[in-house]
Write an enzyme that holds these catalytic residues in place. Structure first.
Site, PDB file in Angstrom:
ATOM      1  N   ASP A  14      -0.049  -4.211   5.029  1.00 18.31           N
ATOM      2  CA  ASP A  14       0.343  -4.975   3.831  1.00 18.31           C
ATOM      3  C   ASP A  14      -0.470  -6.250   3.645  1.00 18.31           C
ATOM      4  O   ASP A  14      -0.851  -6.600   2.523  1.00 18.31           O
ATOM      5  CB  ASP A  14       1.827  -5.364   3.905  1.00 18.31           C
ATOM      6  CG  ASP A  14       2.741  -4.271   3.376  1.00 18.31           C
ATOM      7  OD1 ASP A  14       2.239  -3.318   2.745  1.00 18.31           O
ATOM      8  OD2 ASP A  14       3.961  -4.372   3.600  1.00 18.31           O
TER       9      ASP A  14
ATOM     10  N   TRP B  35       0.897  -1.153   0.000  1.00 17.01           N
ATOM     11  CA  TRP B  35       0.000   0.000   0.000  1.00 17.01           C
ATOM     12  C   TRP B  35       0.933   1.200   0.000  1.00 17.01           C
ATOM     13  O   TRP B  35       1.921   1.220   0.737  1.00 17.01           O
ATOM     14  CB  TRP B  35      -0.821   0.090   1.272  1.00 17.01           C
ATOM     15  CG  TRP B  35      -1.900  -0.903   1.562  1.00 17.01           C
ATOM     16  CD1 TRP B  35      -1.981  -1.649   2.698  1.00 17.01           C
ATOM     17  CD2 TRP B  35      -3.100  -1.207   0.803  1.00 17.01           C
ATOM     18  NE1 TRP B  35      -3.133  -2.395   2.662  1.00 17.01           N
ATOM     19  CE2 TRP B  35      -3.836  -2.146   1.528  1.00 17.01           C
ATOM     20  CE3 TRP B  35      -3.611  -0.772  -0.432  1.00 17.01           C
ATOM     21  CZ2 TRP B  35      -5.047  -2.670   1.085  1.00 17.01           C
ATOM     22  CZ3 TRP B  35      -4.815  -1.290  -0.877  1.00 17.01           C
ATOM     23  CH2 TRP B  35      -5.523  -2.221  -0.129  1.00 17.01           C
TER      24      TRP B  35
ATOM     25  N   HIS C  26      -1.082   3.038   4.212  1.00 11.70           N
ATOM     26  CA  HIS C  26      -0.588   2.629   5.527  1.00 11.70           C
ATOM     27  C   HIS C  26      -0.979   3.637   6.607  1.00 11.70           C
ATOM     28  O   HIS C  26      -1.331   3.266   7.723  1.00 11.70           O
ATOM     29  CB  HIS C  26       0.938   2.463   5.494  1.00 11.70           C
ATOM     30  CG  HIS C  26       1.354   1.172   4.850  1.00 11.70           C
ATOM     31  ND1 HIS C  26       1.225  -0.042   5.479  1.00 11.70           N
ATOM     32  CD2 HIS C  26       1.858   0.898   3.628  1.00 11.70           C
ATOM     33  CE1 HIS C  26       1.651  -1.003   4.679  1.00 11.70           C
ATOM     34  NE2 HIS C  26       2.040  -0.458   3.543  1.00 11.70           N
TER      35      HIS C  26
ATOM     36  N   HIS D 297       3.028  -1.723  10.186  1.00 12.46           N
ATOM     37  CA  HIS D 297       3.101  -1.758   8.726  1.00 12.46           C
ATOM     38  C   HIS D 297       2.517  -3.045   8.136  1.00 12.46           C
ATOM     39  O   HIS D 297       1.722  -3.004   7.193  1.00 12.46           O
ATOM     40  CB  HIS D 297       4.566  -1.614   8.295  1.00 12.46           C
ATOM     41  CG  HIS D 297       4.754  -1.535   6.809  1.00 12.46           C
ATOM     42  ND1 HIS D 297       4.641  -0.350   6.114  1.00 12.46           N
ATOM     43  CD2 HIS D 297       5.001  -2.493   5.887  1.00 12.46           C
ATOM     44  CE1 HIS D 297       4.822  -0.588   4.822  1.00 12.46           C
ATOM     45  NE2 HIS D 297       5.047  -1.877   4.650  1.00 12.46           N
TER      46      HIS D 297
ATOM     47  N   HIS E  59       0.082  -4.071  -9.555  1.00  9.65           N
ATOM     48  CA  HIS E  59       0.409  -4.010  -8.127  1.00  9.65           C
ATOM     49  C   HIS E  59       0.404  -2.552  -7.632  1.00  9.65           C
ATOM     50  O   HIS E  59      -0.196  -2.232  -6.609  1.00  9.65           O
ATOM     51  CB  HIS E  59       1.770  -4.667  -7.877  1.00  9.65           C
ATOM     52  CG  HIS E  59       2.070  -4.841  -6.422  1.00  9.65           C
ATOM     53  ND1 HIS E  59       1.975  -6.045  -5.775  1.00  9.65           N
ATOM     54  CD2 HIS E  59       2.435  -3.939  -5.478  1.00  9.65           C
ATOM     55  CE1 HIS E  59       2.275  -5.882  -4.498  1.00  9.65           C
ATOM     56  NE2 HIS E  59       2.569  -4.614  -4.285  1.00  9.65           N
TER      57      HIS E  59
ATOM     58  N   HIS F  74       7.122  -8.440   3.609  1.00  6.82           N
ATOM     59  CA  HIS F  74       5.989  -7.585   3.238  1.00  6.82           C
ATOM     60  C   HIS F  74       4.876  -8.323   2.491  1.00  6.82           C
ATOM     61  O   HIS F  74       3.857  -7.718   2.173  1.00  6.82           O
ATOM     62  CB  HIS F  74       6.461  -6.397   2.386  1.00  6.82           C
ATOM     63  CG  HIS F  74       7.353  -5.445   3.124  1.00  6.82           C
ATOM     64  ND1 HIS F  74       6.996  -4.144   3.436  1.00  6.82           N
ATOM     65  CD2 HIS F  74       8.595  -5.609   3.646  1.00  6.82           C
ATOM     66  CE1 HIS F  74       7.975  -3.551   4.088  1.00  6.82           C
ATOM     67  NE2 HIS F  74       8.962  -4.416   4.230  1.00  6.82           N
TER      68      HIS F  74
ATOM     69  N   ASP G 235      -1.737  -0.632  -4.800  1.00  3.90           N
ATOM     70  CA  ASP G 235      -1.053   0.027  -3.678  1.00  3.90           C
ATOM     71  C   ASP G 235      -1.469   1.484  -3.542  1.00  3.90           C
ATOM     72  O   ASP G 235      -1.666   1.976  -2.433  1.00  3.90           O
ATOM     73  CB  ASP G 235       0.463   0.034  -3.916  1.00  3.90           C
ATOM     74  CG  ASP G 235       1.147  -1.239  -3.457  1.00  3.90           C
ATOM     75  OD1 ASP G 235       0.513  -2.045  -2.762  1.00  3.90           O
ATOM     76  OD2 ASP G 235       2.337  -1.405  -3.805  1.00  3.90           O
TER      77      ASP G 235
ATOM     78  N   HIS H   4      -0.481  -8.448  -2.157  1.00  4.19           N
ATOM     79  CA  HIS H   4       0.613  -8.840  -1.257  1.00  4.19           C
ATOM     80  C   HIS H   4       0.442 -10.283  -0.804  1.00  4.19           C
ATOM     81  O   HIS H   4       1.297 -10.826  -0.098  1.00  4.19           O
ATOM     82  CB  HIS H   4       0.689  -7.920  -0.037  1.00  4.19           C
ATOM     83  CG  HIS H   4       1.433  -6.659  -0.334  1.00  4.19           C
ATOM     84  ND1 HIS H   4       2.645  -6.353   0.210  1.00  4.19           N
ATOM     85  CD2 HIS H   4       1.129  -5.645  -1.175  1.00  4.19           C
ATOM     86  CE1 HIS H   4       3.065  -5.192  -0.269  1.00  4.19           C
ATOM     87  NE2 HIS H   4       2.157  -4.746  -1.109  1.00  4.19           N
TER      88      HIS H   4
ATOM     89  N   ASP I   3       8.771   0.371   4.623  1.00  7.27           N
ATOM     90  CA  ASP I   3       9.002   0.422   3.180  1.00  7.27           C
ATOM     91  C   ASP I   3      10.261   1.197   2.805  1.00  7.27           C
ATOM     92  O   ASP I   3      10.773   1.028   1.703  1.00  7.27           O
ATOM     93  CB  ASP I   3       7.792   1.030   2.454  1.00  7.27           C
ATOM     94  CG  ASP I   3       6.728  -0.015   2.202  1.00  7.27           C
ATOM     95  OD1 ASP I   3       7.063  -1.213   2.079  1.00  7.27           O
ATOM     96  OD2 ASP I   3       5.546   0.358   2.141  1.00  7.27           O
TER      97      ASP I   3
ATOM     98  N   ARG J  84      13.375  -1.446   4.127  1.00  5.29           N
ATOM     99  CA  ARG J  84      13.677  -2.623   3.296  1.00  5.29           C
ATOM    100  C   ARG J  84      14.677  -2.328   2.186  1.00  5.29           C
ATOM    101  O   ARG J  84      15.266  -3.229   1.641  1.00  5.29           O
ATOM    102  CB  ARG J  84      12.390  -3.205   2.699  1.00  5.29           C
ATOM    103  CG  ARG J  84      11.710  -2.266   1.747  1.00  5.29           C
ATOM    104  CD  ARG J  84      10.362  -2.790   1.286  1.00  5.29           C
ATOM    105  NE  ARG J  84      10.493  -3.921   0.384  1.00  5.29           N
ATOM    106  CZ  ARG J  84       9.471  -4.497  -0.230  1.00  5.29           C
ATOM    107  NH1 ARG J  84       8.236  -4.052  -0.003  1.00  5.29           N
ATOM    108  NH2 ARG J  84       9.653  -5.505  -1.039  1.00  5.29           N
TER     109      ARG J  84
HETATM  110 ZN    ZN Z   1       5.260  -3.005   2.821  1.00 12.87          ZN
END
Ligand code: ZN
Ligand code: NAG
Length: 290
Positions: A140, A21, A26, A136, A169, A80, A173, A146, A65, A68
């Site tokens: 997700d 997202w 989020h 988070h 995707h 995620h 998101d 996801h 996010d 990562r």
């Molecule tokens: Zn994520």
């Protein structure tokens, strides 16, 4: 699953913002949650995160996010999502043994960081990370793509949105959530969350909300896993019923900003509201179990 790793990394490198997202989604989950968190959890997490403002959950909701993509946080990239190797649109489903890779997945990540917060045996810095991860990943796991392996969770399904080239995707998101909230800013998230809170308290979600949290438990690792798996399974079911309802070929290389988005909006709204409400109860349960 391993076949997905290089592709996922490639897509991640090409589209750093497009693997979850978007931040706005989020933040909306977090603002919905802030509204329902009980006072014990509110003080614990405000204290842990060093933020006594009303934005204490929203401000950290998208942190994972960025983490990562750092050297230190690279290990967390597979956390995620879960790569359901099902067969949409004819059959959907999540199988933990089949679908959770050796390097981890969102179901085990929720369990892992939840149990760290309950046990409180790691450093304060690591507890802060655990809190940000739970906040988070509760978001997700509610994004259908996801919880899907096909075409790297839709990253490899080329579409356009309002004339701009993107992939399915990223549309789920960010474009569809933003088509509902009206923007990508934190203030869009805040106002969308307040609409969702009204729907939960007195509108179309009122009769459903207690069902969203039935069976929610952090009592043991198995309970944490089965709750997270239930969320993932629900989310994955939308891949068959809405996301890829008429198959990949029906949407690939088309513009999905019209009827496709209109049909998807109610599911996106429901998933965001639901995961926000669940996150609140999850944080309460964590603090109650400490
Ligand atoms: Zn994520
Ligand atoms: C749990 O979290 C720790 C700290 O981030 C990490 O080192 C470990 O690999 C994780 N374990 C699993 C099973 O995800």
């Amino acid at each position: 699953m391993t076949r997905l790793a290089p592709l996922a990394l490639l897509s991640a490198a090409a589209l750093p913002g497009a693997m979850a997202w978007g931040a706005m989604g989020h933040e909306t989950v977090a603002y919905v949650a802030s509204n329902y968190v009980g006072s014990a959890a509110k003080s614990y997490f405000q204290d842990l995160l060093g933020d006594t403002s009303a934005d204490y959950l929203a401000s950290v909701a998208a942190w994972a996010d960025s983490y990562r993509y750092t050297t230190a946080g690279k290990f967390s990239a597979p956390y995620h999502y879960i790569d359901a190797n099902d067969n949409p649109p004819s059959s959907c489903g999540v199988d933990l043994d089949r679908d959770c890779a050796d390097e981890g997945c969102v179901v085990y990540a929720l369990q892992n960081y939840t149990s760290q917060l309950i046990a409180q045996k790691v450093s304060n810095a690591n507890l802060q990370i655990a809190a940000k991860m739970v906040i988070h990943f509760a978001g997700d796991i509610g994004q259908p793509l996801h919880c899907e392996a096909l075409d790297v969770g839709g990253n490899d399904i080329d579409v356009s949105y309002d004339g701009d080239d993107t992939n399915l995707h990223a549309v789920w998101d960010s474009n569809i959530p933003e088509s509902i909230s009206g923007g990508s800013s934190e203030s869009s998230a805040k106002s969308w969350a307040s609409t969702l809170v009204t729907k939960i308290d007195s509108g179309e979600y009122k009769s459903q909300a207690s069902g969203w949290i039935s069976g929610l438990s952090v009592g043991s690792s198995d309970d944490q896993i089965s709750t997270a798996l239930k969320w993932a399974t629900e989310s994955n079911a939308y891949v068959c019923s809405i996301v890829l309802k008429d198959g990949v070929s029906s949407i690939e290389n088309t513009d999905v900003s019209g009827d496709y988005t209109t049909a998807a909006q109610p599911a996106v709204e429901l998933q965001i509201a639901k995961q926000g409400y669940r996150l609140a109860k999850w944080l309460d349960a964590i603090v109650a179990a400490q």
